[in-house]
Design a protein around this motif. Sequence first.
Motif, PDB file in Angstrom:
ATOM      1  N   THR A  21      31.195  38.701  29.762  1.00 61.95           N
ATOM      2  CA  THR A  21      32.541  38.336  29.337  1.00 61.95           C
ATOM      3  C   THR A  21      33.538  39.327  29.906  1.00 61.95           C
ATOM      4  OG1 THR A  21      31.577  37.529  27.309  1.00 61.95           O
ATOM      5  CG2 THR A  21      33.976  37.802  27.346  1.00 61.95           C
ATOM      6  N   PRO A  22      34.609  38.889  30.564  1.00 62.57           N
ATOM      7  CA  PRO A  22      35.579  39.832  31.141  1.00 62.57           C
ATOM      8  C   PRO A  22      36.201  40.678  30.050  1.00 62.57           C
ATOM      9  CG  PRO A  22      35.957  37.603  31.946  1.00 62.57           C
ATOM     10  CD  PRO A  22      34.971  37.512  30.833  1.00 62.57           C
TER      11      PRO A  22
ATOM     12  N   GLN B 210      41.880  33.576  31.959  1.00 58.94           N
ATOM     13  CA  GLN B 210      42.109  32.156  32.135  1.00 58.94           C
ATOM     14  C   GLN B 210      40.897  31.487  32.792  1.00 58.94           C
ATOM     15  OE1 GLN B 210      45.702  32.174  34.400  1.00 58.94           O
ATOM     16  NE2 GLN B 210      47.049  32.517  32.651  1.00 58.94           N
ATOM     17  N   ALA B 211      40.149  32.219  33.574  1.00 61.00           N
ATOM     18  CA  ALA B 211      38.968  31.655  34.244  1.00 61.00           C
ATOM     19  C   ALA B 211      37.775  32.562  33.981  1.00 61.00           C
ATOM     20  CB  ALA B 211      39.211  31.511  35.746  1.00 61.00           C
ATOM     21  N   PRO B 212      37.197  32.479  32.766  1.00 57.96           N
ATOM     22  CA  PRO B 212      36.069  33.362  32.445  1.00 57.96           C
ATOM     23  C   PRO B 212      34.869  33.067  33.331  1.00 57.96           C
ATOM     24  CG  PRO B 212      36.273  31.631  30.797  1.00 57.96           C
ATOM     25  CD  PRO B 212      37.466  31.514  31.685  1.00 57.96           C
ATOM     26  N   ALA B 213      34.090  34.119  33.541  1.00 61.44           N
ATOM     27  CA  ALA B 213      32.890  33.956  34.359  1.00 61.44           C
ATOM     28  C   ALA B 213      31.883  33.064  33.643  1.00 61.44           C
ATOM     29  CB  ALA B 213      32.264  35.320  34.630  1.00 61.44           C
TER      30      ALA B 213
ATOM     31  N   THR C  23      28.517  25.922  41.968  1.00 65.96           N
ATOM     32  CA  THR C  23      29.465  26.807  41.290  1.00 65.96           C
ATOM     33  C   THR C  23      30.435  27.404  42.305  1.00 65.96           C
ATOM     34  OG1 THR C  23      27.826  27.348  39.603  1.00 65.96           O
ATOM     35  CG2 THR C  23      29.670  28.861  39.837  1.00 65.96           C
ATOM     36  N   ALA C  24      31.708  27.447  41.927  1.00 64.61           N
ATOM     37  CA  ALA C  24      32.738  27.928  42.849  1.00 64.61           C
ATOM     38  C   ALA C  24      32.483  29.392  43.222  1.00 64.61           C
ATOM     39  CB  ALA C  24      34.115  27.786  42.208  1.00 64.61           C
TER      40      ALA C  24
ATOM     41  N   LEU D   5      31.360  32.933  41.192  1.00 61.98           N
ATOM     42  CA  LEU D   5      30.202  33.720  41.599  1.00 61.98           C
ATOM     43  C   LEU D   5      30.599  35.164  41.899  1.00 61.98           C
ATOM     44  CD1 LEU D   5      28.152  31.379  43.974  1.00 61.98           C
ATOM     45  CD2 LEU D   5      27.545  32.150  41.684  1.00 61.98           C
ATOM     46  N   GLY D   6      31.788  35.348  42.479  1.00 57.11           N
ATOM     47  CA  GLY D   6      32.240  36.695  42.808  1.00 57.11           C
ATOM     48  C   GLY D   6      32.365  37.584  41.589  1.00 57.11           C
ATOM     49  N   GLN D   7      32.832  36.995  40.469  1.00 53.77           N
ATOM     50  CA  GLN D   7      32.932  37.786  39.243  1.00 53.77           C
ATOM     51  C   GLN D   7      31.565  38.284  38.795  1.00 53.77           C
ATOM     52  OE1 GLN D   7      35.439  36.051  36.130  1.00 53.77           O
ATOM     53  NE2 GLN D   7      36.171  34.556  37.616  1.00 53.77           N
ATOM     54  N   LEU D   8      30.557  37.435  38.913  1.00 53.24           N
ATOM     55  CA  LEU D   8      29.216  37.841  38.497  1.00 53.24           C
ATOM     56  C   LEU D   8      28.635  38.895  39.435  1.00 53.24           C
ATOM     57  CD1 LEU D   8      27.585  34.450  37.475  1.00 53.24           C
ATOM     58  CD2 LEU D   8      28.451  36.236  35.980  1.00 53.24           C
TER      59      LEU D   8
END
Length: 519
Positions: A60-61, A82-85, A95-96, A100-103
């Motif tokens: 979670t961010p 606004q766009a949680p991982a 998956t966009a 994926l970059g956030q993960l």
Amino acid sequence: EPLPPPLPKKQLQRAESLPEPGSSRRCHGDPEPRAGSILYSTPVLRHGQGAPPRDRPSWTPKKTLTKSQSLGEPLAPSSSQQAPAPRLKELTFGTADGELGQLLQSPAGVSGVVLGCQEASLARLSAHMQEELLGPEQRQQLLQAELAGKGWAALRVLNPQPCCQSGDAWYFRVGFTFEHSQLQFAAKVPKPCCSSLGLQSSLGTYCSIQRLLGRFTDRLPQELLLPGIPGKQSQGPSSEEPACPAPQPVLQVLLCAEVPQQTLADFVKGSHALHRTSPGHYERLGCLLLLQLCTGLEHLQQQNVAQGDLCPENLLLVQCPCPPRSQQGQKEPPGLSLPRLLISSFFKVQEKPRPCSSSQEQDWSQGLAATSPPAAAELNVGRLIYQILHVDISLENILGSRSKKLPEIPSLSIYSAGLKRLATLLLHRDPQERVSLQQARALLQVLLWGPRQELFARSRKSLGLLRSWLEVKRALLLLRFAESSAGAGVSPGLEEWLCCQYFQGVTEHTLYQVTQLLY
């Protein structure tokens, strides 16, 4: 001296981020928090041996605060909020890349994401295979509602002879029309003093537990041939005038989803030649049948229920769904296909057990009278190992004096030594030294799918080695499923589902303990 002028009021400078719930560091010695299932967490890849237990990272961010904000002020929405991982179980090939970059920027990195996705994929595969084996739960509920209040008049008796006779019941194959399709299931007619209908209706759906679709009380149809009960089959052929058939008795009947093929006793009795000619295949089948039994007994223990008369005569074997299209033309050696094992008789742990189905079982139960139901289950499973391996074992061998040794199990395959070790642990005369059903299940899983003893031939056994083995085996298992589906079109069956369940839930800590017991 005059007091200094008052300082100007300033807002407190806060830390860069709010602490997440449960993210505070644990003190040394505190127990590691465990989630309900490893499928919804992502393990962190560690290097070295003897490292501390891995934490479960949160994806979670964090809620960022600027230095000018105080704790009570509302947070302005940020782009990351606004766009949680996405959670790992929701990741797909589509998956966009932004998500994926956030993960990939998380502490676990690429390896943590890949391992978490593998665990989530195994969970989805396991659920899909279970539905293939048992059928959709919603359809079964609709069928139960349709059968409510119906009796023999709504059913078609497909064969007047019992398709299977267990120690406590007769089974007849019957047909029923449901949603424009013809269904087949079993009508279970309990033998006198062997009924557990009310209890069985409360056990729910489980793969190795007999499923109940309905129940009714009715007079048996005249065409049914019920051994030992007078009916149409007992008419005297020497009478000059046609005699009226004696009325069939009124009995309670269970409608069961699975049609049993035979009992475990029938299977063992007819497999002597198979055991001699293909010992590896036969003893692997024995391990898989025992594994199904242990998981079913674990499920019953959780509901404070015990198996009544745990003997081969009361364990049913059901043919699995027909082979996939690519295998239908192949000839399988007789007896090598894995059947589903079903537990079919039950009693509450605090209740007195039902009457036994044979004098031999009566002697056995009397010998276990002073034993608690869970311990009696462990002793019975140990005894079953000998019976499946065609080694005669008596009550005196198990509960006799300390000088008496258990019979020898011949070493015929790679499974023989492990089964002998498991039987010894289950039948240990000291109750404190016996393994539990949970441990027996884990021993069987290791015996079937590893890790085998040769893994430790060159490397010392450690949590790091077992963790690496587990991660590689999970990846190879998923590749095997993918290649089988794309290449030969082979659908996974019962053994694949049992294997998937093993790798879905096992940890390196469990493997360490179980391999210590087994090897």
